[in-house]
Design a protein around this motif. Sequence first.
Motif, short mmCIF file in Angstrom:
data_model
loop_
_atom_site.label_atom_id
_atom_site.label_comp_id
_atom_site.label_asym_id
_atom_site.label_seq_id
_atom_site.Cartn_x
_atom_site.Cartn_y
_atom_site.Cartn_z
N ILE A 68 141.53 42.68 48.45
CA ILE A 68 140.52 44.00 47.73
C ILE A 68 141.45 44.75 47.30
CG2 ILE A 68 139.38 43.09 50.14
CD1 ILE A 68 139.72 45.90 51.22
N ASN A 69 140.72 45.58 46.47
CA ASN A 69 140.17 46.47 45.49
C ASN A 69 141.56 47.96 46.06
OD1 ASN A 69 139.10 45.78 43.40
ND2 ASN A 69 137.21 47.27 44.54
N ALA A 70 142.64 47.77 45.88
CA ALA A 70 143.53 48.38 46.05
C ALA A 70 143.56 50.05 46.64
CB ALA A 70 144.88 49.21 45.68
N ASP A 71 141.95 50.53 46.14
CA ASP A 71 141.71 52.19 46.79
C ASP A 71 140.83 52.11 47.66
OD1 ASP A 71 139.98 50.56 44.27
OD2 ASP A 71 139.31 53.07 43.26
N SER A 72 140.23 50.80 47.91
CA SER A 72 139.47 50.64 49.20
C SER A 72 140.30 51.19 50.42
CB SER A 72 138.94 49.04 49.63
OG SER A 72 138.40 49.20 48.06
N ASN A 73 139.12 51.72 51.82
CA ASN A 73 139.77 52.15 52.30
C ASN A 73 139.85 51.06 53.71
OD1 ASN A 73 139.67 52.82 55.69
ND2 ASN A 73 140.43 55.00 54.45
N ILE A 74 140.99 50.30 54.44
CA ILE A 74 140.15 49.35 55.55
C ILE A 74 140.97 50.21 56.87
CG2 ILE A 74 141.19 47.20 56.63
CD1 ILE A 74 142.08 46.45 53.57
N GLN A 75 140.05 50.02 57.66
CA GLN A 75 140.18 50.77 59.12
C GLN A 75 140.56 49.33 60.15
OE1 GLN A 75 136.66 53.63 59.22
NE2 GLN A 75 137.22 54.81 57.67
N LEU A 76 141.11 49.92 61.09
CA LEU A 76 141.07 48.99 62.48
C LEU A 76 140.59 49.72 63.32
CD1 LEU A 76 144.77 47.49 61.38
CD2 LEU A 76 142.11 46.07 60.60
N LYS A 77 140.08 49.47 63.41
CA LYS A 77 138.65 50.05 65.08
C LYS A 77 138.75 49.57 66.15
CE LYS A 77 135.68 53.48 62.10
NZ LYS A 77 135.13 54.33 61.83
N GLY A 78 138.63 50.67 67.49
CA GLY A 78 138.49 49.63 68.37
C GLY A 78 139.45 48.92 69.20
N ALA A 79 140.18 48.75 68.43
CA ALA A 79 141.55 47.77 69.61
C ALA A 79 141.70 48.25 70.76
CB ALA A 79 142.72 47.74 68.27
N ASN A 80 142.29 47.45 71.38
CA ASN A 80 143.11 47.84 72.75
C ASN A 80 144.20 48.42 73.33
OD1 ASN A 80 144.23 45.79 73.51
ND2 ASN A 80 143.23 44.59 74.32
N SER A 81 144.80 49.09 74.17
CA SER A 81 146.00 49.44 73.90
C SER A 81 147.05 48.71 73.51
CB SER A 81 146.09 50.58 75.03
OG SER A 81 146.25 49.67 76.48
N PHE A 82 146.58 47.56 73.99
CA PHE A 82 147.71 46.53 73.69
C PHE A 82 148.19 45.85 72.21
CE2 PHE A 82 149.37 42.05 73.60
CZ PHE A 82 150.72 42.26 73.87
N ILE A 83 146.76 45.77 71.73
CA ILE A 83 146.45 45.79 70.75
C ILE A 83 147.29 46.35 70.01
CG2 ILE A 83 145.05 44.44 68.56
CD1 ILE A 83 143.73 42.52 70.92
N LYS A 84 147.07 47.88 69.66
CA LYS A 84 146.92 49.08 68.34
C LYS A 84 148.81 48.71 68.94
CE LYS A 84 143.85 52.47 69.45
NZ LYS A 84 143.40 53.72 69.19
N ASN A 85 149.61 49.00 70.31
CA ASN A 85 150.69 49.14 70.57
C ASN A 85 151.19 47.84 69.32
OD1 ASN A 85 152.86 50.12 71.28
ND2 ASN A 85 153.30 47.73 72.32
N ILE A 86 150.44 46.33 69.33
CA ILE A 86 150.70 45.02 67.96
C ILE A 86 151.11 45.56 67.25
CG2 ILE A 86 151.13 43.20 67.48
CD1 ILE A 86 150.10 42.66 70.82
N LEU A 87 150.22 46.29 66.67
CA LEU A 87 149.89 46.74 65.09
C LEU A 87 150.77 48.07 64.57
CD1 LEU A 87 145.65 46.70 65.02
CD2 LEU A 87 147.09 45.09 64.23
N MET A 88 151.48 48.94 65.45
CA MET A 88 152.48 50.51 65.63
C MET A 88 153.46 49.33 65.58
SD MET A 88 149.47 52.63 64.41
CE MET A 88 150.81 54.08 64.92
N ILE A 89 153.19 49.07 66.54
CA ILE A 89 155.01 48.34 66.00
C ILE A 89 155.55 47.32 64.72
CG2 ILE A 89 156.83 46.19 66.97
CD1 ILE A 89 155.74 47.53 69.75
N SER A 90 154.47 46.61 64.05
CA SER A 90 153.88 46.01 62.99
C SER A 90 153.89 46.84 62.47
CB SER A 90 153.12 45.16 63.12
OG SER A 90 152.79 44.01 63.93
#
Length: 99
Positions: A68-90
Amino acid sequence: MSISVTKNESQNMVTITIVGSFDFSLFNDFREAYSEINNYKIYIIDMSMVEYLDSAALGMLLSMRNAINADSNIQLKGANSFIKNILMISRFDKRFEIQ
């Protein structure tokens, strides 16, 4: 396992909601969800009902970011703490807004 897409034209926003496991079995459905709508300013990936996420899902998110367009904002919302941790580690916080 399912994916739904909700468009909000007035806010130039699309919400892609994922239910169940976010894994390779959703590859085609996820790609179809964003491939024809690459002209919005905000993309919200609603992960509040995601129970499981694997490396294929991470790859699918990166493919979306590249498609998608580089200036578009992609927001990952509502992930539980385990999934959010995976996203942050990655280090997905460098390419996506994680809420």
